[in-house]
Motif scaffolding. Structure first.
Motif, PDB file in Angstrom:
ATOM      1  N   ALA A  52     -20.556  18.765   5.456  1.00 54.74           N
ATOM      2  CA  ALA A  52     -20.771  20.126   5.715  1.00 54.74           C
ATOM      3  C   ALA A  52     -22.266  20.204   6.708  1.00 54.74           C
ATOM      4  N   GLU A  53     -22.571  19.121   6.868  1.00 57.29           N
ATOM      5  CA  GLU A  53     -23.789  18.980   8.153  1.00 57.29           C
ATOM      6  C   GLU A  53     -23.365  18.639   9.573  1.00 57.29           C
ATOM      7  N   GLY A  54     -22.025  18.328   9.483  1.00 57.26           N
ATOM      8  CA  GLY A  54     -20.976  18.292  10.648  1.00 57.26           C
ATOM      9  C   GLY A  54     -21.672  17.119  10.854  1.00 57.26           C
ATOM     10  N   ARG A  55     -21.202  15.485  10.322  1.00 54.79           N
ATOM     11  CA  ARG A  55     -21.209  14.691  10.503  1.00 54.79           C
ATOM     12  C   ARG A  55     -20.304  13.937  11.044  1.00 54.79           C
ATOM     13  N   VAL A  56     -18.913  14.709  10.395  1.00 53.42           N
ATOM     14  CA  VAL A  56     -17.618  13.975  10.807  1.00 53.42           C
ATOM     15  C   VAL A  56     -17.341  13.726  12.072  1.00 53.42           C
ATOM     16  N   VAL A  57     -16.791  12.585  12.447  1.00 50.03           N
ATOM     17  CA  VAL A  57     -16.672  12.030  13.856  1.00 50.03           C
ATOM     18  C   VAL A  57     -15.549  11.758  14.299  1.00 50.03           C
ATOM     19  N   THR A  58     -14.660  11.988  15.343  1.00 47.86           N
ATOM     20  CA  THR A  58     -13.818  11.663  15.717  1.00 47.86           C
ATOM     21  C   THR A  58     -14.179   9.726  15.874  1.00 47.86           C
ATOM     22  N   GLY A  59     -12.428   9.374  15.362  1.00 49.07           N
ATOM     23  CA  GLY A  59     -13.026   7.574  16.130  1.00 49.07           C
ATOM     24  C   GLY A  59     -12.688   6.386  14.314  1.00 49.07           C
ATOM     25  N   SER A  60     -12.658   5.447  14.551  1.00 44.92           N
ATOM     26  CA  SER A  60     -13.193   4.202  13.064  1.00 44.92           C
ATOM     27  C   SER A  60     -14.258   3.855  13.099  1.00 44.92           C
ATOM     28  N   ARG A  61     -14.457   3.203  12.126  1.00 45.38           N
ATOM     29  CA  ARG A  61     -16.244   3.268  11.604  1.00 45.38           C
ATOM     30  C   ARG A  61     -16.881   2.014  12.333  1.00 45.38           C
ATOM     31  N   ASP A  62     -15.417   1.249  13.465  1.00 45.30           N
ATOM     32  CA  ASP A  62     -16.197   0.089  14.094  1.00 45.30           C
ATOM     33  C   ASP A  62     -16.655   1.217  15.715  1.00 45.30           C
ATOM     34  N   GLU A  63     -15.944   2.018  15.616  1.00 44.92           N
ATOM     35  CA  GLU A  63     -16.318   2.866  17.277  1.00 44.92           C
ATOM     36  C   GLU A  63     -18.107   3.562  17.427  1.00 44.92           C
ATOM     37  N   HIS A  64     -18.106   3.901  16.281  1.00 47.55           N
ATOM     38  CA  HIS A  64     -19.560   4.205  15.182  1.00 47.55           C
ATOM     39  C   HIS A  64     -20.674   3.315  14.734  1.00 47.55           C
ATOM     40  N   LEU A  65     -20.449   2.197  14.719  1.00 51.87           N
ATOM     41  CA  LEU A  65     -21.516   1.138  13.952  1.00 51.87           C
ATOM     42  C   LEU A  65     -22.021   0.960  14.235  1.00 51.87           C
ATOM     43  N   ALA A  66     -22.286   0.634  15.629  1.00 56.03           N
ATOM     44  CA  ALA A  66     -23.018   0.372  16.284  1.00 56.03           C
ATOM     45  C   ALA A  66     -24.815   1.459  16.753  1.00 56.03           C
ATOM     46  N   ALA A  67     -24.289   2.851  16.961  1.00 53.36           N
ATOM     47  CA  ALA A  67     -24.739   3.814  16.946  1.00 53.36           C
ATOM     48  C   ALA A  67     -25.833   4.119  15.685  1.00 53.36           C
ATOM     49  N   ILE A  95     -20.078   4.045   6.900  1.00 52.22           N
ATOM     50  CA  ILE A  95     -19.542   5.284   7.324  1.00 52.22           C
ATOM     51  C   ILE A  95     -18.220   4.846   6.801  1.00 52.22           C
ATOM     52  N   ASP A  96     -17.552   6.049   6.322  1.00 49.25           N
ATOM     53  CA  ASP A  96     -16.915   5.756   5.247  1.00 49.25           C
ATOM     54  C   ASP A  96     -15.513   6.673   5.693  1.00 49.25           C
ATOM     55  N   ASN A  97     -13.740   6.459   5.807  1.00 46.90           N
ATOM     56  CA  ASN A  97     -12.929   6.847   6.638  1.00 46.90           C
ATOM     57  C   ASN A  97     -11.718   7.413   5.362  1.00 46.90           C
ATOM     58  N   SER A  98     -12.334   7.614   4.661  1.00 46.97           N
ATOM     59  CA  SER A  98     -11.413   7.892   3.418  1.00 46.97           C
ATOM     60  C   SER A  98     -11.870   9.211   2.531  1.00 46.97           C
ATOM     61  N   ASN A  99     -11.286   9.921   2.755  1.00 48.33           N
ATOM     62  CA  ASN A  99     -10.676  11.123   1.932  1.00 48.33           C
ATOM     63  C   ASN A  99     -10.940  12.381   3.098  1.00 48.33           C
ATOM     64  N   VAL A 100     -10.533  11.815   4.531  1.00 51.49           N
ATOM     65  CA  VAL A 100     -10.708  12.136   6.076  1.00 51.49           C
ATOM     66  C   VAL A 100      -9.585  12.367   6.511  1.00 51.49           C
ATOM     67  N   SER A 104     -10.357  10.202  11.737  1.00 54.32           N
ATOM     68  CA  SER A 104     -12.144  10.768  11.985  1.00 54.32           C
ATOM     69  C   SER A 104     -12.696   9.479  10.725  1.00 54.32           C
ATOM     70  N   ALA A 105     -13.973  10.496  10.656  1.00 57.92           N
ATOM     71  CA  ALA A 105     -14.436   9.607   9.795  1.00 57.92           C
ATOM     72  C   ALA A 105     -16.104   9.784   9.686  1.00 57.92           C
ATOM     73  N   VAL A 106     -16.579   9.539   8.177  1.00 57.63           N
ATOM     74  CA  VAL A 106     -18.162   9.921   7.966  1.00 57.63           C
ATOM     75  C   VAL A 106     -19.411   9.516   7.895  1.00 57.63           C
ATOM     76  N   LEU A 107     -19.920   9.711   9.053  1.00 59.47           N
ATOM     77  CA  LEU A 107     -21.753   9.219   8.555  1.00 59.47           C
ATOM     78  C   LEU A 107     -22.665   9.862   7.794  1.00 59.47           C
ATOM     79  N   LEU A 108     -23.380   8.771   7.264  1.00 55.09           N
ATOM     80  CA  LEU A 108     -24.298   9.125   6.293  1.00 55.09           C
ATOM     81  C   LEU A 108     -25.139  10.752   6.291  1.00 55.09           C
ATOM     82  N   PRO A 109     -25.936  11.329   6.055  1.00 54.42           N
ATOM     83  CA  PRO A 109     -26.490  13.093   6.311  1.00 54.42           C
ATOM     84  C   PRO A 109     -27.663  12.068   7.117  1.00 54.42           C
TER      85      PRO A 109
END
Length: 321
Positions: A52-67, A95-100, A104-109
């Protein structure tokens, strides 16, 4: 005492900008007009909050892990456990890539406590009901197999009870007993929601004593996070060795507060067999103790004092006053 959890079916796919309060109330109304009452706790998964807060991103978990990582706690094979910018210690920063959608992956709020406060205010405005709110995520536990849901956000709720100073039925005084009731509520709600049930909301009833008056949001789930250095397991076992050998000043905090000078003197003798001296502010070690003394001191919060010639004894001072 009876405590219950109800998780409604029929919640549609949540997308950016979705009205979580409306989704919850619509799903509850299909069950019972009185499915949300004063003193209840509304529980929502972090995944739908993030969507709902727009925290869905493209790419894998590994791509966003460092940030999403404040620092790495431990790595074992493909698993990376990190401390997030929230202070949470989670696999892959939560970071979750299930139910998406695939790819894509879902970052925490960004601020789960703030998310909980917004939902609580919306529910009060629309129903007149004073409820607590808990935002949950799934986490593993040290020493235990499996995972359970925990509270990463909360509003209007006592998140931990304190029994310190109370006396049990046998007259024993309780010293440090502090049930993390927000986490217990999260775990109970998960039993009703299920992992694959498509039920991101739940209502827990029976602990109205934990719900704060309207307008009082409380300390939030962030207060359950131990401060950096206060956790006894700031690094994994292997990582602690590596960090101590590297000796970078920025790595010292997770090892915890510096030990007392006398304790360091005792450790240097017990581990290395060297006789150190101290005036409580500085610990002095014969130069022959070598780099092992530096590593041992670093892991216990003491750093070499700079500015002495190479033939002098090693001198250490606390890393923090």
């Amino acid at each position: 005492m009876t405590v219950s959890a109800t998780a409604p079916d029929g919640v549609p796919e949540v997308t950016e900008g979705a009205d979580l309060a409306e989704l919850l109330l619509t799903a509850l109304t299909a069950l019972d007009a009185d499915a949300l009452g004063d003193g209840d706790v509304a529980v929502v998964t972090s995944k739908v909050v993030s969507k709902a807060e727009g925290r869905v991103v493209t790419g894998s978990r590994d791509e966003h892990l460092a940030a999403e990582t404040a620092r790495v706690v431990a790595r074992r094979g493909p698993t990376t456990i990190v401390r997030t910018h929230h202070g949470l210690t989670l696999a892959a920063a939560g970071i979750d890539n299930s139910n998406v959608e695939l790819g894509s992956a879902v970052l925490l709020p960004l601020d789960p406590d703030a998310s909980a406060r917004r939902l609580r205010v919306a529910l009060l405005e629309r129903t007149g009901r004073n409820v607590g709110v808990v935002v949950t995520d799934t986490a593993g536990r040290a020493w235990r197999e499996g995972q359970t849901d925990i509270a990463i956000g909360a509003a209007g709720l006592v998140v931990a009870e304190s029994f310190a100073g109370r006396v049990d039925a046998h007259g024993n005084e309780l010293a440090v007993t502090a049930p993390a009731v927000a986490d217990e509520i999260a775990g109970l709600a998960e039993l009703a929601q299920g992992k694959l049930g498509g039920r991101p909301f739940a209502v827990v009833r029976g602990r109205a004593d934990l719900v704060l008056p309207a307008g009082e949001h409380g300390a939030g789930a962030g207060s359950l996070v131990r401060a950096e250095g206060a956790d006894l397991f700031g690094y994994g076992a292997r990582e602690a060795v590596v960090r101590a050998l590297r000796g970078e000043p920025d790595d010292v905090a997770p090892f915890g507060a510096a030990v007392e000078a006398d304790e360091l003197v005792g450790l240097l003798h017990a581990v290395l067999g060297v006789v150190a001296t101290t005036d409580r502010h500085v610990v002095e070690v014969p130069r022959g103790a070598g780099e092992r003394a530096v590593v041992l001191a670093f892991a216990h919060g003491w750093l070499p004092v700079a500015g002495h010639d190479d033939d002098a004894d090693l001198r250490f001072a606390r890393s923090t006053p």
